[in-house]
Each structure stands twice: as C-alpha cells, then as structure tokens.
Design an enzyme around this catalytic site. Structure first.
Site, PDB file in Angstrom:
ATOM      1  N   GLU A  60     -38.353  10.123 -39.689  1.00 53.58           N
ATOM      2  CA  GLU A  60     -37.407  10.566 -38.660  1.00 53.58           C
ATOM      3  C   GLU A  60     -36.318   9.533 -38.409  1.00 53.58           C
ATOM      4  O   GLU A  60     -36.594   8.361 -38.180  1.00 53.58           O
ATOM      5  CB  GLU A  60     -38.153  10.839 -37.351  1.00 53.58           C
TER       6      GLU A  60
ATOM      7  N   ARG B  32     -39.996   0.411 -36.365  1.00 51.00           N
ATOM      8  CA  ARG B  32     -40.624   0.696 -35.065  1.00 51.00           C
ATOM      9  C   ARG B  32     -40.667  -0.604 -34.271  1.00 51.00           C
ATOM     10  O   ARG B  32     -41.516  -1.466 -34.494  1.00 51.00           O
ATOM     11  CB  ARG B  32     -42.046   1.248 -35.262  1.00 51.00           C
TER      12      ARG B  32
ATOM     13  N   ARG C  84     -33.276   1.671 -36.939  1.00 48.14           N
ATOM     14  CA  ARG C  84     -33.952   2.460 -37.975  1.00 48.14           C
ATOM     15  C   ARG C  84     -32.965   2.961 -39.023  1.00 48.14           C
ATOM     16  O   ARG C  84     -33.288   3.043 -40.215  1.00 48.14           O
ATOM     17  CB  ARG C  84     -34.702   3.623 -37.324  1.00 48.14           C
TER      18      ARG C  84
ATOM     19  N   SER D  92     -33.286  13.300 -33.785  1.00 47.82           N
ATOM     20  CA  SER D  92     -33.913  14.536 -33.325  1.00 47.82           C
ATOM     21  C   SER D  92     -33.015  15.157 -32.272  1.00 47.82           C
ATOM     22  O   SER D  92     -32.109  14.501 -31.744  1.00 47.82           O
ATOM     23  CB  SER D  92     -35.308  14.265 -32.736  1.00 47.82           C
TER      24      SER D  92
ATOM     25  N   ARG E 288     -39.037   0.344 -25.788  1.00 46.97           N
ATOM     26  CA  ARG E 288     -40.275   1.114 -25.924  1.00 46.97           C
ATOM     27  C   ARG E 288     -41.433   0.159 -26.212  1.00 46.97           C
ATOM     28  O   ARG E 288     -41.346  -0.679 -27.107  1.00 46.97           O
ATOM     29  CB  ARG E 288     -40.145   2.165 -27.033  1.00 46.97           C
TER      30      ARG E 288
END
Length: 428
Positions: free
Chosen positions: A345, A273, A386, A348, A258
């Site tokens: 988070e 991140r 994460r 999800s 990403r």
C-alpha cells in the site's frame, strides 16, 4: 456516528454491517434500547415541565384556602422535574456512549470477509524484471546519502530516520508535486496542525480500534495526529457549509505520528513502517448524494499520481472486516516493491459518508434549504517516506543509480538520475 433514523427503520441492516465487520451485533440492540430509554426520559421530563408550568399558573388563581396545597404540589413537581431532567441527562450520555460504539454502516458493494478477502479490481503498469540482484531501499538510500537510520535511532529511537541530501530533496519534490497537482484539481492547500484535542480524535474515529496507535501528550491533553484527515475534518466542526457550488476540497500537509503498536517484526528495516512521516492528504466535504462520485474522483487523483511517478500498481477494494471505524468503503492503491516481490500500500481513499460529520456537527443546506449532515471523504495524495522507499527500489539500476521520474524532475533541478557521490547543484 450512524443515522439513528436508519437504525430505527432498518436495524437488521446495521446488524448485517456489524457482522460483516466482525463486530459485536449485540451493540445494535444496546443502542436501540438506549435510544428508546432516552426518548422516554426526554418525554417524561417534557411532560413534567408542562405540568409544573400549569401548577405555577394554578397558584395565581388559587383561593387562600387552596393555596397551601397548590404550593405543595408545585414544590413537589419542581423536585420531580429536576430528577427527570437528571434522568434525561444520564440517558443522553448512555445513548451517546452506545452510539459511539457502532462503526459506520458498510456499503453494500464492499467485499465480505477480512484482510485476506479484499478484491483486486485492476492492475496498472507492468512489473519489470531486473537483470541484476535488486537491493532494498535502505541499502540504496544509504549509498546515495539519502537515508540515515543509524543517526535517526541515536537521536529519537527505533523507526526514526534522517532524510539527507537527495532524500530530503525527494521529500520536497514529492510534496510539491502532490500539492501542485491537488491545486490544479481544485483542492485548497492547507498546512494542518499535528496536535489536536481529544474531541477531534474521537469524532474522526481514531480513539476506538486505533487508540493504541496514537501518541498522547498527557500534560496538555492533546494528541499527535496520524493523518491530517483529523484536523481538516474538525476544522469545520459545528458549521453549516455552503456546498451550492459543489464539494469543499482540501489538500492538507502535516507531519504524521503512529506508534505502530503490535507491528513488531513487520517492516522494521528502512522507512516503510515508521513512527513519523510527512504526508499530503486529500479531504472532501460534500452532499451525501455526491459521495460515491467524489470517492471515485479521489481514487482517480491517486492513480494519476502513481502513474506520474512511473510506478506499476493495483487497486484493491478493501473487505468489510478490514475497514476502519469511519469508512463505509475504502480503496487501497498498492505499488510494486521488487525486493519483496509484491505490491504494498502507498495510498488509500475512504468514503466516510455522514459518519464523521454527524459526530462533528457539520451540515449544509439541501436544494430546499433544509439542513442536512454532510459526507466526508479522505485520500492519501502522498505518504512521503513510503513513497521514497518505493521509488528507490523500483527505479534502481545495476550501476547503483536511480532513475528520476519525469514528473519529479522540475522539483529536483532537472536531475534525471540520482547517483552515489553526485553533486546536487544543478548544471548550468
């Protein structure tokens, strides 16, 4: 893409969904117009082909005197058919473009509003207090010899890292735990490609609002995936699946990439991140009527996984304006990060209804044997970098050691804690 029958029968529902997302309502009217024009163009082409066929038959029956005029008419009709077919092709492309611009219809239960309007459904586990000054995961990971950001940046640039020693072992342990639990829950393990064709990215909704997040290999016209959701969804493109025994479930492992465009200044420290991480992703194909129940099943798996890691978390029902293009409804599971004093988070799960499968041409047969578009759902079993960050922070101790959750110990040679300078060789 959305069902055109729904659009024709209830355009106000689609407009309301666009409003809830904060998207352009006029896109609905453009799609309605494109749909009408495409159907008219196809109808005209069909009529002209029928007329051309009749004219061809007339040539055979025409008298010598009539033949020149009949031939001239047949020739003119051939030109009209060619023009009408081209008009139908253009109208079809315009319809597809308008169709692709509409996001999935938001489920009626979804909270309205934007990111700040998401609703916390429940808290699970207790947030502890620490009788010492807590350190962030990078400080802990560096002391353990688990994370090396400096050399990651030297080799690849900012937001890259090395996991070393106990960090690497934690990665493998989390992957094993996630895959083992997924297989036990009926998911087929898959090692998915991290490079896909543009069609796969577009069909899964990642070339719209997420296009700035995506890495593209221009020389080969391929994209690096941000999640194995993309290749797994496309794996059954243009197929008819047998769902008579229930949903088809996969647990996909892949590297994820990403660009994190627009996130400068946010979580730039450590591995929360980053531009690359590994992930185990859950993915289901099911009958549309089973999608809501399957969504809760994925959510339950994710909750039980965080419970196995002994992490307190909350379940958040994501508001309409914060949903991705393909999602009709989405839940986030956010775990506690003590140095930030908040939940962040970790996983999800999204119900994409028939939106992705319609773009990909994936169908099954209903009880009457009629083909129907399937529903697709996805959920994160474990985003590893994460999760490591959260584990190190939450399970830290005053003496610099880190508690190892019981569920991870079999994959770490039975280690009950991680300590700076410790041997990673299991004690006999």
């Amino acid at each position: 893409m959305i069902d055109l029958r729904l659009l024709r029968e209830n355009p106000d529902l689609v407009r309301a969904s666009q409003r809830a997302r904060g998207d352009d309502e006029s896109a609905v009217d453009r799609l309605l117009t494109a749909d009408t024009e495409r159907r008219a163009a196809v109808h005209r082409a069909d009529d002209l082909r029928a007329e051309q066929k009749a004219a061809s038959q007339s040539v055979k029956k025409a008298t010598p005197e009539e033949r020149p005029a009949v031939l001239e008419r047949a020739k003119a009709l051939a030109a009209e058919v060619k023009a009408a077919e081209e008009a139908a092709r253009v109208a079809d492309e315009a319809l597809r473009a308008a169709h692709m611009s509409i996001a999935n219809v938001v489920a009626p239960e979804v909270p309205p509003g934007g990111e700040d309007d998401s609703v916390t459904l429940r808290h699970v586990g207790e947030v502890p207090t620490y009788d010492f000054e807590v350190r962030d995961h990078l400080e802990i990971g560096t002391a353990l010899g688990a994370i090396d950001m400096e050399r990651g940046a030297k080799v690849s640039g900012s937001r890259f890292y090395f996991l070393t020693g106990p960090g690497a072992l934690l990665e493998f342990a989390l992957a094993q735990l996630a895959i083992t639990r997924a297989v036990a829950a009926g998911f087929t393990p898959v090692v998915a490609p991290a490079l896909v064709r543009p069609e796969a990215m577009a069909a899964t909704g990642f070339l719209t609002e997420h296009d700035e997040e995506v890495y593209r290999v221009e020389r080969d016209d391929l994209y690096l995936v941000g999640t194995s959701e993309v290749p797994i969804a496309a794996m059954h493109g243009d197929e008819v699946l047998d769902l008579s025994a229930g949903p088809k479930r996969y647990a996909g492992w892949s590297a994820c990439f990403r660009r994190e465009a627009g996130s400068y200044g946010k979580d730039t420290k450590g591995i929360i991140r980053v531009h690359w991480f590994d992930k185990v992703e859950l993915f289901s194909f099911c009958a549309p009527e089973d999608a809501a129940a399957e969504h809760l099943r994925l959510l339950q798996f994710e909750e039980e996984f965080l419970q196995a890691l002994e992490l307190p978390y909350r379940v958040v029902d994501i508001a309409a304006g914060d949903l991705g293009t393909s999602a009709s409804r989405k839940y986030d599971l956010e775990a506690w990060f003590p140095t930030q004093g908040t939940y962040r988070e970790l996983t999800s799960t999204s119900d994409c209804t028939t939106f992705q499968a319609r773009r990909l041409g994936i169908r099954s047969r209903d009880a009457d044997g009629k083909p129907q578009t399937v529903a697709t759902l996805n959920g994160t079993a474990c985003a590893i970098a994460r999760t490591i960050a959260c584990l190190l922070e939450f399970h830290q101790r005053a003496d610099g050691s880190v508690h190892v959750p019981v569920a991870l110990r079999p994959w770490l040679g039975g280690l009950e804690e991680l300590r700076p300078g410790m041997s990673l060789v299991p004690t006999p």
